[in-house]
Scaffold this active site. Structure first.
Site, mmCIF file in Angstrom:
data_model
loop_
_atom_site.group_PDB
_atom_site.id
_atom_site.type_symbol
_atom_site.label_atom_id
_atom_site.label_comp_id
_atom_site.label_asym_id
_atom_site.label_seq_id
_atom_site.Cartn_x
_atom_site.Cartn_y
_atom_site.Cartn_z
ATOM 1 N N ASN A 9 0.870 -1.180 0.000
ATOM 2 C CA ASN A 9 0.000 0.000 0.000
ATOM 3 C C ASN A 9 0.906 1.229 0.000
ATOM 4 O OD1 ASN A 9 -1.785 2.072 0.555
ATOM 5 N ND2 ASN A 9 -2.226 1.421 2.661
ATOM 6 N N TRP A 10 1.009 1.870 -1.155
ATOM 7 C CA TRP A 10 1.952 2.986 -1.281
ATOM 8 C C TRP A 10 1.435 4.277 -0.654
ATOM 9 C CZ3 TRP A 10 3.940 2.411 -7.060
ATOM 10 C CH2 TRP A 10 4.773 1.289 -7.126
ATOM 11 N N LYS A 11 0.172 4.323 -0.287
ATOM 12 C CA LYS A 11 -0.425 5.539 0.294
ATOM 13 C C LYS A 11 -0.142 6.731 -0.637
ATOM 14 C CE LYS A 11 -0.038 3.337 4.723
ATOM 15 N NZ LYS A 11 0.039 3.422 6.172
ATOM 16 N N HIS A 58 -9.447 1.405 5.085
ATOM 17 C CA HIS A 58 -8.142 1.511 5.745
ATOM 18 C C HIS A 58 -8.260 2.433 6.957
ATOM 19 C CE1 HIS A 58 -3.997 2.686 6.509
ATOM 20 N NE2 HIS A 58 -3.666 1.540 5.932
ATOM 21 N N GLU A 65 -6.539 4.787 7.989
ATOM 22 C CA GLU A 65 -6.367 6.223 7.691
ATOM 23 C C GLU A 65 -7.641 6.816 7.089
ATOM 24 O OE1 GLU A 65 -2.683 5.670 5.573
ATOM 25 O OE2 GLU A 65 -1.782 5.124 7.487
ATOM 26 N N GLU A 92 -5.460 -4.918 10.634
ATOM 27 C CA GLU A 92 -4.397 -3.943 10.863
ATOM 28 C C GLU A 92 -4.669 -3.194 12.168
ATOM 29 O OE1 GLU A 92 -2.387 -2.670 7.002
ATOM 30 O OE2 GLU A 92 -4.239 -1.550 7.068
ATOM 31 N N GLY A 138 2.427 2.147 10.807
ATOM 32 C CA GLY A 138 3.396 3.237 10.664
ATOM 33 C C GLY A 138 4.112 3.593 11.959
ATOM 34 N N SER A 190 3.395 -2.202 10.353
ATOM 35 C CA SER A 190 4.849 -2.273 10.553
ATOM 36 C C SER A 190 5.453 -3.624 10.162
ATOM 37 C CB SER A 190 5.212 -1.906 11.998
ATOM 38 O OG SER A 190 4.804 -0.576 12.276
ATOM 39 N N GLY A 219 2.796 -1.063 4.242
ATOM 40 C CA GLY A 219 2.922 0.337 3.849
ATOM 41 C C GLY A 219 4.386 0.690 3.628
ATOM 42 N N GLY A 220 5.013 1.264 4.653
ATOM 43 C CA GLY A 220 6.382 1.780 4.557
ATOM 44 C C GLY A 220 7.374 0.845 3.873
HETATM 45 P P1 PGA Z 1 2.872 0.243 7.611
HETATM 46 O O1 PGA Z 1 1.413 0.479 6.996
HETATM 47 O O2 PGA Z 1 3.377 -1.053 7.023
HETATM 48 O O3 PGA Z 1 3.688 1.426 7.167
HETATM 49 O O4 PGA Z 1 2.719 0.149 9.091
HETATM 50 C C1 PGA Z 1 0.503 -0.567 6.833
HETATM 51 C C2 PGA Z 1 -0.787 -0.061 6.225
HETATM 52 O O5 PGA Z 1 -1.169 1.064 6.530
HETATM 53 O O6 PGA Z 1 -1.439 -0.762 5.434
#
Ligand code: PGA
Length: 255
Positions: free
Chosen positions: A9-11, A97, A99, A169, A175, A215, A236-237
Site C-alpha cells: 500500500n503505497w499511500k 483503511h 487512515e 491492521e 506506521g 509495521s 505500507g512503509g
Molecule cells: P505500515 O502500513 O506497514 O507502514 O505500518 C501498513 C498499512 O497502513 O497498510
C-alpha cells in the site's frame, strides 16, 4: 486453499516516474513461479502507468486502488469510482483503511457500500479492520472487530463474500514500528476466522484470506506468515522500496 498475498500500500507516495522505476526493478528481479501473490496499490495518478507496465513486462502483479467512491458516478467532486479504477487496469481496491476511517471519517456503513459496489463491478475488496490501542488495552478488540466485520460485510450474499480479502491492521501498529507479535496477530486472526464462521458459515471462516498489516518488514515477515491463520500481509512503509519489497516476498515464497 486460501490465497497467500503480500500487498503493498503505497499511500500518498510515488509520482508516475517513481512508480515506473519501481516496477522496472521488479521486472528484472521478481521471482517467477512462486506460491504467493504480490499486489500493489499505487496512488490514483500512477495506476494506469503501473498497470500497463506490469502487463508489458509479463509480471503477474495485480494493481489496485487505495479507495473508491461507493456510487457508480455522479456529482462527487474529487472522487473516483470503481469502474474508473477498473478502466485503468485495477483488479482490487483497499477499503476501510484505518487512515480512511480516522482521518477522513469513513463509517462502517459507508465502507459497506464501497465493498458492495466493488463486488458488484468485479473488483476484489481488501476490507481493513483493526482496533485502537486503548481498545486493545481494555480487552475490547474483538468486539470492535466483530462490529467492523458485521457492518462492513452486511447484506452481501455468500457467493460474493468469498471474493473478499480481510486485512487485520491494529491501528497502534500502523506506521509506528510497533508490530503485533506473531502470537497476538495469530490469536486475533484465529478469532476473526471463528467469527466469520459463526456469522457466515464454516466455509467462510476457512476460505477467506486474512492479511496482517502494521509495521511489517523483512525482519518480521517470516514469523508472522509462519502462523497458521495469517495468509499474507498488507505493507505500507516497507513496500516503498523495490529491493525491500522483493526481499520480503522471497523470504516467504516457495519457488
Ligand atoms: P505500515 O502500513 O506497514 O507502514 O505500518 C501498513 C498499512 O497502513 O497498510
Amino acid at each position: 486453499m486460501r490465497r497467500k498475498i503480500i500487498a503493498g500500500n503505497w499511500k500518498m507516495h510515488k509520482t508516475i516516474a517513481e512508480a515506473v522505476a519501481f516496477i522496472e526493478v521488479l521486472g528484472k528481479n521478481f521471482p517467477r513461479q512462486i506460491d504467493i501473490e504480490a499486489w500493489i496499490a499505487p496512488p490514483f495518478t500512477a495506476l494506469e502507468a503501473s498497470a500497463s507496465l506490469v502487463k508489458e513486462l509479463g509480471l503477474h502483479i495485480p494493481i489496485g486502488g487505495q479507495n473508491m467512491h461507493e456510487a457508480a458516478h455522479g456529482a462527487f467532486t474529487g472522487e473516483i469510482s470503481g469502474t474508473m479504477l477498473k478502466e485503468v487496469g485495477c483488479s482490487f481496491c483497499i477499503l476501510g483503511h484505518s487512515e480512511r476511517r480516522h482521518l477522513f471519517y469513513e463509517t462502517d456503513q459507508l465502507i459497506n457500500a464501497k465493498v458492495r459496489r466493488a463486488l458488484e463491478i468485479g473488483l476484489t475488496p481488501i476490507l481493513c479492520i483493526g482496533e485502537k490501542e486503548q481498545e486493545r488495552e481494555r480487552g475490547e478488540y474483538m468486539g470492535v472487530m466483530e462490529l467492523q466485520l458485521a457492518a462492513g460485510l452486511a447484506g452481501i450474499e455468500t457467493s460474493l463474500l468469498q471474493r473478499v480479502v480481510i486485512a487485520y491492521e491494529p491501528v497502534w501498529a500502523i506506521g509506528t514500528g510497533k508490530t503485533a507479535t506473531p502470537e497476538i496477530a495469530q490469536e486475533t486472526h484465529r478469532r476473526i476466522r471463528l467469527f466469520l464462521a459463526k456469522r457466515w458459515g464454516e466455509s467462510m471462516g476457512k476460505q477467506l484470506s486474512i492479511l496482517y498489516g502494521g509495521s511489517v518488514k523483512k525482519e518480521n515477515i517470516e514469523a508472522l506468515l509462519g502462523q497458521p491463520d495469517i495468509d499474507g500481509a498488507l505493507i505500507g512503509g516497507a513496500s516503498l522500496e523495490a529491493e525491500q519489497f522483493i526481499e520480503i516476498i522471497k523470504k516467504v515464497a516457495k519457488q
